[in-house]
Structures are given as structure tokens and as C-alpha cells.
Design a protein around this motif. Structure first.
Motif, PDB file in Angstrom:
ATOM      1  N   LEU A  13     -26.432 -31.371 -15.617  1.00 41.72           N
ATOM      2  CA  LEU A  13     -25.762 -31.425 -14.209  1.00 41.72           C
ATOM      3  C   LEU A  13     -24.775 -29.230 -14.483  1.00 41.72           C
ATOM      4  N   ASN A  14     -23.972 -29.486 -15.086  1.00 41.88           N
ATOM      5  CA  ASN A  14     -23.831 -27.909 -15.664  1.00 41.88           C
ATOM      6  C   ASN A  14     -24.075 -26.993 -15.855  1.00 41.88           C
ATOM      7  N   GLN A  15     -25.416 -27.158 -15.957  1.00 43.10           N
ATOM      8  CA  GLN A  15     -26.178 -26.325 -16.277  1.00 43.10           C
ATOM      9  C   GLN A  15     -27.274 -26.132 -15.319  1.00 43.10           C
ATOM     10  N   GLU A  16     -27.696 -26.674 -14.183  1.00 38.82           N
ATOM     11  CA  GLU A  16     -28.096 -26.089 -13.188  1.00 38.82           C
ATOM     12  C   GLU A  16     -27.655 -26.671 -11.721  1.00 38.82           C
ATOM     13  N   ILE A  17     -26.546 -27.351 -11.374  1.00 38.40           N
ATOM     14  CA  ILE A  17     -26.007 -27.521 -10.621  1.00 38.40           C
ATOM     15  C   ILE A  17     -24.361 -26.200 -10.630  1.00 38.40           C
ATOM     16  N   LYS A  18     -24.903 -25.783  -9.713  1.00 39.51           N
ATOM     17  CA  LYS A  18     -23.816 -24.324  -9.363  1.00 39.51           C
ATOM     18  C   LYS A  18     -22.189 -25.051  -9.189  1.00 39.51           C
ATOM     19  N   LEU A  37     -31.969 -36.945  -9.689  1.00 33.98           N
ATOM     20  CA  LEU A  37     -30.753 -37.188  -9.730  1.00 33.98           C
ATOM     21  C   LEU A  37     -30.075 -34.892  -8.871  1.00 33.98           C
ATOM     22  N   VAL A  38     -30.510 -33.853  -9.664  1.00 34.61           N
ATOM     23  CA  VAL A  38     -30.823 -33.305  -9.613  1.00 34.61           C
ATOM     24  C   VAL A  38     -30.808 -32.532  -7.748  1.00 34.61           C
ATOM     25  N   ASN A  39     -31.760 -32.912  -8.384  1.00 33.75           N
ATOM     26  CA  ASN A  39     -32.800 -32.626  -6.551  1.00 33.75           C
ATOM     27  C   ASN A  39     -32.138 -32.826  -5.893  1.00 33.75           C
ATOM     28  N   ALA A  40     -31.918 -34.322  -5.939  1.00 31.73           N
ATOM     29  CA  ALA A  40     -30.851 -35.138  -4.709  1.00 31.73           C
ATOM     30  C   ALA A  40     -29.267 -34.433  -4.290  1.00 31.73           C
ATOM     31  N   ILE A  41     -28.812 -34.098  -5.571  1.00 30.33           N
ATOM     32  CA  ILE A  41     -27.264 -33.317  -5.249  1.00 30.33           C
ATOM     33  C   ILE A  41     -27.385 -32.144  -4.678  1.00 30.33           C
ATOM     34  N   LYS A  42     -29.041 -30.788  -4.881  1.00 30.11           N
ATOM     35  CA  LYS A  42     -29.117 -30.255  -4.634  1.00 30.11           C
ATOM     36  C   LYS A  42     -29.383 -29.764  -3.291  1.00 30.11           C
TER      37      LYS A  42
END
Length: 219
Positions: A27-32, A115-120
Motif C-alpha cells: 500500500l505504501n508503494q502503490e497508494i500515494k 484492494l489497491v484498485n478499490a482504494i484508488k
């Protein structure tokens, strides 16, 4: 008490584990945006901007946590985006009643990429298209108010079985109680939600809590 500024943040509410540590790194890598990890077993009041995102790990939560966290969110007065993570089944009537709203739900077989896609999507103020991914409470209903009937956890459990069409005998067997006790619970439930019979009770559930049937499938 946690006090965060108006900066957009991602709150990940889960339990400490190697797997979740790896998830945090991704998450730290992909979520800004900053990621704040909260221990699901230690509920606490927190403040966040309305742009923030709240990820709640249902698999890591206890029954106590499930009672406290939704109430804290309701009291936070922040319109933050909510994702329920690792849901292994459809939500019960009681769970529908305590989670006032959420934007996305991800089943327990979801990948970190999902999860990453949902967060974005939530960061972009988008909702998932799957209607089953939402929980909506009737506008006049609020946490623990008279509209919800102030039902106990056991009464919600009884009501959930009632909505499944179970008889008093089956309900009694499921909870290891007598049929007389079931009848007492039903009497109290009907009185609290102002209905006279089972059909009206089921209609009350359908009117107050949008029917939630299946978990969305993983993309």
C-alpha cells in the motif's frame, strides 16, 4: 486519542501479522497517501478529513470490535469512504444495522491488487458498480436511535433467522434456547419495531436495511 489533520489518509484497521505487514508495504508503494495502521482489537476515537479512506478487516475483528468501530465512525462526523475487507459471507441483519454505510466490500478471496484498485477508485470518489457492494440505511435511521428499535444483538440474531423463514423450533435449536424463550424474543422484537407479525417484521428489515444477498465476485 488520535488527532490527524485534514490531510487525506488511509486508515487500515487490522491485526498485526506478517501478512498484513507485507500488505502495508504494498500500500505504501502503490497508494500515494499516508497509511495509518490501527489495531482492530483496540478501538479508539480518531479524526480524519472527509477525503480519507477507512479499510476495516472483518476477518481480524472480534464481536466486541464489530460493536465499537462502527459506533466510533458514526460519532466521528466525517464522511470518509469505507471498505469492508475479507468478508467471508453475506452480512447478517445485525451487521447491516451497525454498519451505517460503506462504499466497497471485498470478499476473503480478494487479492491485494483488488484492494489497491478499490482504494484508488475511492480516492477518485468512485463507487463499485456491483449493487451488492453497498450497504445503505434508510435516511431516518441512525445508530442506536428509536427508528432502529434499539434491538439487542440476540434480538438481531433472532430477526436474522426469522428473515430466513426459520420456525420457532429451528431458531430455538440454533441458539440452544427453548421455544418459549424464542417467543419472548419475538414479542420484544415486534414491540420494539412496532409490528404485529413475522411478515411485517421481515418487511421492516427490507424497508430499513437494503437487502444484501451475495458478496461481489473478485475481478
Amino acid at each position: 486519542m488520535l488527532n490527524y489533520a485534514a490531510e487525506q489518509k488511509l486508515f487500515l484497521v487490522t491485526r498485526p501479522s506478517v501478512q498484513n505487514h507485507l500488505l502495508l508495504e504494498r500500500l505504501n508503494q502503490e497508494i500515494k497517501i499516508p497509511v495509518v495502521v490501527l489495531n482492530v482489537k483496540k478501538p479508539m476515537m480518531f479524526y480524519a478529513s472527509e477525503k480519507s479512506i477507512f479499510i476495516y478487516d472483518t476477518d481480524a475483528a472480534s464481536s466486541k470490535s464489530n460493536k465499537v468501530w462502527p459506533k466510533l465512525l458514526a460519532e466521528s462526523q466525517s464522511s470518509i469512504r469505507i471498505c469492508l475487507l475479507n468478508c467471508s459471507r453475506a452480512l447478517s441483519v445485525y451487521e447491516k444495522s451497525i454498519w451505517h454505510r460503506f462504499d466497497t466490500i471485498l470478499p476473503d478471496d480478494s487479492t491485494p491488487g483488488s484492494l489497491v484498485n478499490a482504494i484508488k477508485s475511492m480516492m477518485q470518489n468512485k463507487h463499485e458498480n456491483n449493487a451488492n457492494a453497498y450497504l445503505q440505511i434508510a435516511p431516518e435511521q441512525t445508530y442506536g436511535d428509536k427508528k432502529s428499535g434499539n434491538l439487542t444483538v440476540r434480538e438481531y440474531e433472532i430477526l436474522h433467522e426469522l428473515c430466513k423463514g426459520e420456525s420457532n423450533a429451528r431458531i430455538a435449536q440454533s441458539f440452544f434456547i427453548s421455544e418459549n424463550t424464542v417467543r419472548t424474543h419475538l414479542y420484544n422484537i415486534f414491540k420494539k419495531i412496532s409490528v404485529n407479525n413475522r411478515i411485517q417484521a421481515v418487511n421492516w428489515v427490507n424497508n430499513q436495511l437494503v437487502n444484501y444477498i451475495n458478496l461481489p465476485t473478485t475481478q
